[in-house]
Scaffold this motif. Structure first.
Motif, PDB file in Angstrom:
ATOM      1  N   ALA A  37      -6.681  10.005  -4.130  1.00 59.70           N
ATOM      2  CA  ALA A  37      -5.896   8.860  -3.673  1.00 59.70           C
ATOM      3  C   ALA A  37      -5.090   9.201  -2.421  1.00 59.70           C
ATOM      4  CB  ALA A  37      -4.959   8.401  -4.785  1.00 59.70           C
ATOM      5  N   HIS A  52      -8.239  -1.986   1.600  1.00 58.97           N
ATOM      6  CA  HIS A  52      -7.363  -0.862   1.303  1.00 58.97           C
ATOM      7  C   HIS A  52      -6.529  -1.084   0.044  1.00 58.97           C
ATOM      8  CE1 HIS A  52      -7.828  -0.063   5.820  1.00 58.97           C
ATOM      9  NE2 HIS A  52      -8.451   0.912   5.194  1.00 58.97           N
ATOM     10  N   THR A  91      -8.784  -0.584  -2.930  1.00 61.24           N
ATOM     11  CA  THR A  91      -9.104   0.843  -3.073  1.00 61.24           C
ATOM     12  C   THR A  91      -7.933   1.605  -3.670  1.00 61.24           C
ATOM     13  OG1 THR A  91     -10.578   0.734  -1.163  1.00 61.24           O
ATOM     14  CG2 THR A  91      -9.839   2.916  -1.849  1.00 61.24           C
ATOM     15  N   MET A  92      -6.730   1.345  -3.173  1.00 63.72           N
ATOM     16  CA  MET A  92      -5.557   2.012  -3.742  1.00 63.72           C
ATOM     17  C   MET A  92      -5.353   1.596  -5.193  1.00 63.72           C
ATOM     18  SD  MET A  92      -3.113   4.106  -3.618  1.00 63.72           S
ATOM     19  CE  MET A  92      -3.147   4.630  -1.906  1.00 63.72           C
ATOM     20  N   PHE A 122       0.828  -1.201   0.000  1.00 64.22           N
ATOM     21  CA  PHE A 122       0.000   0.000   0.000  1.00 64.22           C
ATOM     22  C   PHE A 122       0.864   1.254   0.000  1.00 64.22           C
ATOM     23  CE2 PHE A 122      -2.073   3.500   2.165  1.00 64.22           C
ATOM     24  CZ  PHE A 122      -3.337   3.540   1.601  1.00 64.22           C
ATOM     25  N   TRP A 123       1.839   1.317   0.920  1.00 71.14           N
ATOM     26  CA  TRP A 123       2.613   2.540   1.078  1.00 71.14           C
ATOM     27  C   TRP A 123       3.610   2.757  -0.049  1.00 71.14           C
ATOM     28  CZ3 TRP A 123       0.865   6.374   3.613  1.00 71.14           C
ATOM     29  CH2 TRP A 123       0.023   6.171   4.700  1.00 71.14           C
ATOM     30  N   TYR A 158      -7.556   3.647  -7.498  1.00 72.08           N
ATOM     31  CA  TYR A 158      -7.068   4.993  -7.810  1.00 72.08           C
ATOM     32  C   TYR A 158      -5.838   4.956  -8.711  1.00 72.08           C
ATOM     33  CZ  TYR A 158     -10.337   7.323  -4.713  1.00 72.08           C
ATOM     34  OH  TYR A 158     -11.476   7.823  -4.144  1.00 72.08           O
ATOM     35  N   TYR A 203       1.389   4.358  -2.527  1.00 71.17           N
ATOM     36  CA  TYR A 203       1.083   5.705  -2.040  1.00 71.17           C
ATOM     37  C   TYR A 203       2.261   6.644  -2.313  1.00 71.17           C
ATOM     38  CZ  TYR A 203      -0.981   9.257   1.028  1.00 71.17           C
ATOM     39  OH  TYR A 203      -1.540  10.402   1.521  1.00 71.17           O
TER      40      TYR A 203
END
Length: 373
Positions: A329, A349, A352-353, A285-286, A356, A289
């Motif tokens: 996002a 999550h 969802t990421m 995830f990160w 985006y 991100y």
């Protein structure tokens, strides 16, 4: 009637209590053994061991601070550049002296500025986590990336670095020179090489000033090279070829880059949907991100550098739509990352990421298609 039930429940709680006590004993036993051994030694050995433990505790305190405090993290960091007030493309001459004054001034590259600042954020405003010795040691030798702890910031930093690496390559190969008619700019070539350096390397070798930390020092040198290029560009002593085909290629490479990230998110979400108990969901995830965090600023910078191209192609509306996707996002900042399928009881999550990421990629492809016309 109730006595057997009460006795049974009592025994269950006794077994649970004994199990917890046994577990605590197993965890504390090595520390108790070390404590007994320590107090049976002489004062010289006690002093040496005590100093070593204090140093280790200080290192872990610093490590905890470096991994948990995200200095100057700001999803609105683009606002400080005030790109909307610029009215000149990168490399475009804006002033020239009159008479015998031959001083010239050209537009700086916002892309190079943002790439340098993002790298500065990674290695100067924050510690570069991935090459820290305690990060490499892991949790009792187990890779931090494979645990739910201490790896979020490292993954975020690597996501930023991935975006900056891609950008440095495009600056050196295409944007920072006139295609087929000029050599690669030396500063951009050095910046690209430095940013390609391994992300995990700790101390090795010696310099005239003592031990050297390669990863952060190489990235710091890349910052200097990017800014040196921009200073020369501002003095009209370097080239920025703000052409539509260069912008198209840059966007295509970014679309490919985040497309690969989307595939990684998809694979993790489909095959490892363990809810809050997926130890790799947080770093996936990160990382994504961090990429979007960096590309948000770099795309705003590209909008400034290629101002004339965007006007000619009437791309403002499409570009604003893409910027809005980045903003949406970056609003997703959960305390815990859950990886579950759409029918599960946990949050999704990663999905969802991934949604985006694909939205941004779709916008990039759409803009690229317009540039090709």
């Amino acid at each position: 009637m109730l006595d057997p039930i009460v006795n049974f429940i009592t025994r269950i709680f006794q077994w649970i209590g004994r199990g917890i006590g046994l577990l605590i004993g197993i965890v504390l036993w090595p520390f108790m053994w070390v404590g007994r051994w320590y107090f049976q030694r002489g004062w010289i050995l006690k002093t040496l061991v005590g100093v070593g433990l204090l140093i280790l505790l200080a290192l872990y305190a610093n490590f905890f601070y470096a991994t948990q405090w995200w200095n100057n993290f700001d999803t609105n960091y683009v606002d400080k550049y005030k790109f909307e007030s610029r009215n000149v493309s990168a490399g475009e001459q804006v002033t020239a002296g009159g008479g015998t004054d031959t001083t010239k001034s050209c537009g700086r590259s916002a892309i190079a500025d943002v790439a340098a600042d993002l790298t500065d954020f990674n290695v100067n405003q924050n510690a570069w986590i991935s090459s820290m010795i305690l990060y490499k040691v892991g949790l009792f030798g187990y890779d931090w990336d494979k645990t739910p702890f201490m790896d979020n910031k490292a993954s975020f930093q690597r996501g930023i670095n991935q975006a900056v690496r891609r950008t440095a390559t495009e600056l050196a190969d295409n944007m920072g020179r006139v295609r087929t008619t000029s050599q690669i700019d030396g500063d951009l070539q050095d910046a690209r090489g430095n940013l390609q350096f391994d992300e995990y390397t700790w101390y090795f070798g010696l310099s005239p000033f003592g031990p050297k930390t390669p990863t952060p020092s190489y990235y710091r040198d890349a910052i200097k090279k990017l800014r040196a290029f921009n200073d020369r560009l501002g003095a009209c002593q370097a080239v920025f070829d703000a052409r539509a085909d260069n912008l198209k290629q840059y966007l295509d490479r970014i679309a490919s880059d985040i497309g690969s990230t989307s595939a990684i998110l998809k694979d993790r979400a489909e095959n490892y949907n363990y809810g809050f108990f997926d130890p790799r969901a947080d770093d996936r995830f990160w990382f994504a991100y961090g990429q979007l965090y960096a590309y948000y600023g770099l795309m705003m910078a590209a909008q400034a550098d290629y101002e004339d191209v965007l006007k000619q192609k009437n791309l403002k509306s499409l570009w604003d739509t893409m910027d809005a996707q980045f903003v949406s996002a970056l609003r997703i900042q959960p305390w815990l990352i859950a990886n579950s399928d759409e029918t599960g009881i946990f949050a999704t999550h990663l999905t969802t990421m991934g949604f985006y990421v694909l939205r941004v990629r779709s916008n990039l492809v759409e803009i690229s298609n317009v540039l090709a016309q």
